[in-house]
Design a protein around this motif. Sequence first.
Motif, PDB file in Angstrom:
ATOM      1  N   ILE A  60      -2.781 -29.986   3.099  1.00 49.32           N
ATOM      2  CA  ILE A  60      -2.088 -29.143   2.118  1.00 49.32           C
ATOM      3  C   ILE A  60      -2.490 -29.536   0.697  1.00 49.32           C
ATOM      4  O   ILE A  60      -2.657 -28.676  -0.182  1.00 49.32           O
ATOM      5  N   ALA A  61      -2.671 -30.836   0.471  1.00 47.64           N
ATOM      6  CA  ALA A  61      -3.127 -31.292  -0.848  1.00 47.64           C
ATOM      7  C   ALA A  61      -4.478 -30.671  -1.184  1.00 47.64           C
ATOM      8  O   ALA A  61      -4.727 -30.249  -2.327  1.00 47.64           O
ATOM      9  N   GLY A  62      -5.368 -30.585  -0.184  1.00 45.72           N
ATOM     10  CA  GLY A  62      -6.673 -29.971  -0.401  1.00 45.72           C
ATOM     11  C   GLY A  62      -6.570 -28.491  -0.695  1.00 45.72           C
ATOM     12  O   GLY A  62      -7.296 -27.952  -1.541  1.00 45.72           O
ATOM     13  N   LEU A  77      -3.833 -22.253   4.589  1.00 40.38           N
ATOM     14  CA  LEU A  77      -4.610 -23.202   5.376  1.00 40.38           C
ATOM     15  C   LEU A  77      -5.461 -22.362   6.332  1.00 40.38           C
ATOM     16  O   LEU A  77      -4.938 -21.504   7.044  1.00 40.38           O
ATOM     17  N   TYR A  78      -6.780 -22.581   6.351  1.00 41.04           N
ATOM     18  CA  TYR A  78      -7.672 -21.771   7.180  1.00 41.04           C
ATOM     19  C   TYR A  78      -8.143 -22.579   8.392  1.00 41.04           C
ATOM     20  O   TYR A  78      -8.695 -23.671   8.247  1.00 41.04           O
ATOM     21  N   ILE A  79      -7.902 -22.017   9.588  1.00 40.95           N
ATOM     22  CA  ILE A  79      -8.233 -22.683  10.848  1.00 40.95           C
ATOM     23  C   ILE A  79      -9.222 -21.810  11.615  1.00 40.95           C
ATOM     24  O   ILE A  79      -9.085 -20.585  11.645  1.00 40.95           O
ATOM     25  N   HIS A 112     -14.215 -27.608   4.886  1.00 42.02           N
ATOM     26  CA  HIS A 112     -13.879 -28.065   3.537  1.00 42.02           C
ATOM     27  C   HIS A 112     -14.006 -29.593   3.450  1.00 42.02           C
ATOM     28  O   HIS A 112     -13.912 -30.292   4.473  1.00 42.02           O
ATOM     29  N   PRO A 113     -14.199 -30.141   2.245  1.00 38.72           N
ATOM     30  CA  PRO A 113     -14.443 -31.585   2.083  1.00 38.72           C
ATOM     31  C   PRO A 113     -13.419 -32.483   2.775  1.00 38.72           C
ATOM     32  O   PRO A 113     -13.776 -33.539   3.293  1.00 38.72           O
ATOM     33  N   ASN A 138      -3.029 -38.217  -2.071  1.00 38.64           N
ATOM     34  CA  ASN A 138      -3.239 -38.590  -0.679  1.00 38.64           C
ATOM     35  C   ASN A 138      -2.073 -38.223   0.225  1.00 38.64           C
ATOM     36  O   ASN A 138      -2.252 -37.927   1.390  1.00 38.64           O
ATOM     37  N   VAL A 139      -0.852 -38.225  -0.306  1.00 36.05           N
ATOM     38  CA  VAL A 139       0.324 -38.001   0.525  1.00 36.05           C
ATOM     39  C   VAL A 139       1.278 -37.031  -0.156  1.00 36.05           C
ATOM     40  O   VAL A 139       1.540 -37.147  -1.348  1.00 36.05           O
ATOM     41  N   ILE A 140       1.788 -36.094   0.597  1.00 33.54           N
ATOM     42  CA  ILE A 140       2.837 -35.201   0.110  1.00 33.54           C
ATOM     43  C   ILE A 140       4.116 -35.569   0.831  1.00 33.54           C
ATOM     44  O   ILE A 140       4.166 -35.536   2.061  1.00 33.54           O
ATOM     45  N   PRO A 141       5.160 -35.967   0.116  1.00 35.54           N
ATOM     46  CA  PRO A 141       6.394 -36.349   0.802  1.00 35.54           C
ATOM     47  C   PRO A 141       6.995 -35.155   1.525  1.00 35.54           C
ATOM     48  O   PRO A 141       6.913 -34.027   1.060  1.00 35.54           O
TER      49      PRO A 141
END
Length: 626
Positions: A103-105, A114-116, A253-254, A300-303
Amino acid sequence: MSQALAGTVSQDFLRLIEKVSNVVHKISGNRLGDKQAYMVETRVKKRMMELGLKTPDEYFKYIDQNLDHESYILVGLITTHHTFFFREFPHFEILKNKLPELIAGVKKRGDKNLYIWSAACSRGHEVYSLAMFLDFYLPQIDPTISFKILGTDIDGESVKIAANGVYHYNEIKEIPMNFLGTHWAKGTGEISMYSKVKPSIKLKCEFKPGNLLKIFEAVKDQKFDVIFCRNVFIYFEASQIESISKDLLARLHPHGIYFSGISEPLSGMKLEIQSIGPSAYIHKQAATTTASLPVGSAKNVIPLRPAVSSVVPVNIPPQILKVMCVDDSPSILTLLKKVLTPEFGFEVVATAINGKDAMEKLKNLKVDLMTLDIHMPEMDGVTYLEKNHNSSHPPVMIISSASRSDSDTAMKAFKFGASDFVEKPALANLEERGEEIRTKLRSLAGSVYRKVAISSFDTENQKKIVIGSPERKIRIITGSLSDMDAMKLFFKDLDNSQPPTLIFFEGQGEILEGIVKEYQKDFKKNIHHLDSVDQKLEVNHIYFVDFKKHFSGITKKYSSTPHSILVFGNISTHAAKQVSEWRGGEILLEDLGEKGNLKNPLKSRAQDVVPATSFPYMSCRFLGSK
C-alpha cells in the motif's frame, strides 16, 4: 491399465475408472494416474448411489447415454483437488503480512488501486480467492485503497468459465468462512447446487486469454504490484521458466511480489530476485532498499487501523500452531494427526473424545486452535460451544459428518461460536482433504473473538433433513446385546418420521421375545419380535429379528427397497457375506479404531466408517435423499 492400478481398486471398476478418467481429461486437461484411481472409485461410487445405479456397467452405459450432462458432473466431482479456492494458503499469509508495504508503494506513485495479475488463472479460483482476501483485509489497513485483478490463461474455455464466475456448492463451501461474506448468490431450480459471484468483487476482476510465452500480447507494458504464476511451470523446460519469469518481473512494480508454485521454486536461475518465503520473491534491488530503511520508518510500515470487534485483525500467527482435536472417532483423530504436522505449521498437542473431556483438558493447556466434532457421547459439539465458548476461547473449526447445509446442526454451531466448518469426508479421503482443513485453520489463526457473521452462502443453503415416504424405505441394524446402550442412544436422536427398523441379532433367536420385553421401556418406541418375513412392517416401529432365520428372506422381499444398513460393533464373516450381497443401499460401520476397522470383513463394501453417534444423522441423510 497398469498392474499397479489393477491392484489398488475393485476389479469390476477398472473399465469404468478408465472411462471416467478419459472423460475428465478431455474436458479439463487433468490426467488422472494410478495414484488417483482409488479416489476416482470412491467418488464414482457416491455418484452411482445418487443416481440409484447398482453396477459399474450400469453407470458406464448411463455416461454414454448422457455424455454432455454427465461429463461436466464428473469434472466437478473428480477434479476439485486440482484447482480450488485459496490453494497454497501460505502465499496468502505472506501477502497479508506484506500488504502495508504494498500500500505504501501504491500511495507513493499517487495511485488508489493495488494491481494483481494471476498469470495462469485456470477457471478463476485464484482470482476470486484474491478478491475475497483483499476485500476482507484492505479495509482494515487503509479503506481508501481498492484493487483490480487480471486473470489470464492459455485455455480459452477456462477463461470463459472464470469470467462467468459460477461454481458448484462443493467448491464454494471449501472457502474459509471469514472470506465468504456476501459475495456469492445461490442458484435456483436446476442450478440450485451452484453459486455465482456477485458484483461486489466480480467488477474488480477481468479475464482474458494469455500465453505465458507471449506475455506482451496479453498485458502490453502494464505494471503490477503482485504477480501470481503458480502450478503451471511443470509443463515448461527450465530455460522457458527463466525466460517467462524475466518477462513477468519486468512488469512487477519495484516493491512488488512475485509468487510461483510452492513446488516450483526458482532457485538456481539467473534472476534478479530475493526470496521472502516459499516460492515468494521480490526484486533484489527492493530487498536492498528495504533493508536500508530504519526500523519503524513510515515508508516501510503502515500501522493498522483500530479493528472493530466484528473484524479479525491482521495478526501474524505463531510459526507452529498448537491444536486440540475433539472427536469420538479414534480413526479421525489418528488421521488429523497426520494432516496437522509441524511440516505444515501445526502440532496436535491434545485430543479429547467429547465436550466434557475437552473442558477438563483445556483447564491445564493452552492451544491456538480447536477442531470439534458435533455428534459425540456425553457432551456433543454444539452443547460444548454453548457452555464454553467466550472471548478467551481459541478459534473453533467444526469437522463433522453433519452437512454444513443442515440448519439444525451447523447453524447452531455457528451461533454458539464456531468460526468455520469442514464436512468430514470418508476415512479414505480425509488426507486428500488435508489442504482444506489446514487452510481454514490458518485463516483463523491469530484472530480475536468476534461474533461470527454467517455468510449469505450458508443462510441461502440451509435445509432440513426429511425422510419422505418412510413407509417405502427400511433401515437395517446388526449388532449384539453388548451394543444395546449405543442403540438406545441412536433411537433417542430420531424424530417421528422414521421407516421401519429391523435389528438383527446373531445367536439370540430363542430369547428374542424376552429381550423385547426387557427393552420395551428403555427404547421408548414400539418394539416387536419379528418371527415371519410376511409380517407387516410399520413406520416408527422397531423389530428384533434372528439373523440366521430371517436375514436372507428379508433381503429377497425388500431387495429393491431403499435401505440403510448400520453395523454396530463387530460382525461375523458369515453375516458380513450376506450383508454385502444386498446391493443398492448404504452400509455404515461403527469406528472401532484402526486395528478394529481393519478386521471388519465389510470394510471394502462400506460407504463410510464413523462413530455410532454419527449413525442417526448419516442414516437419515441417506434415506432422506432417496
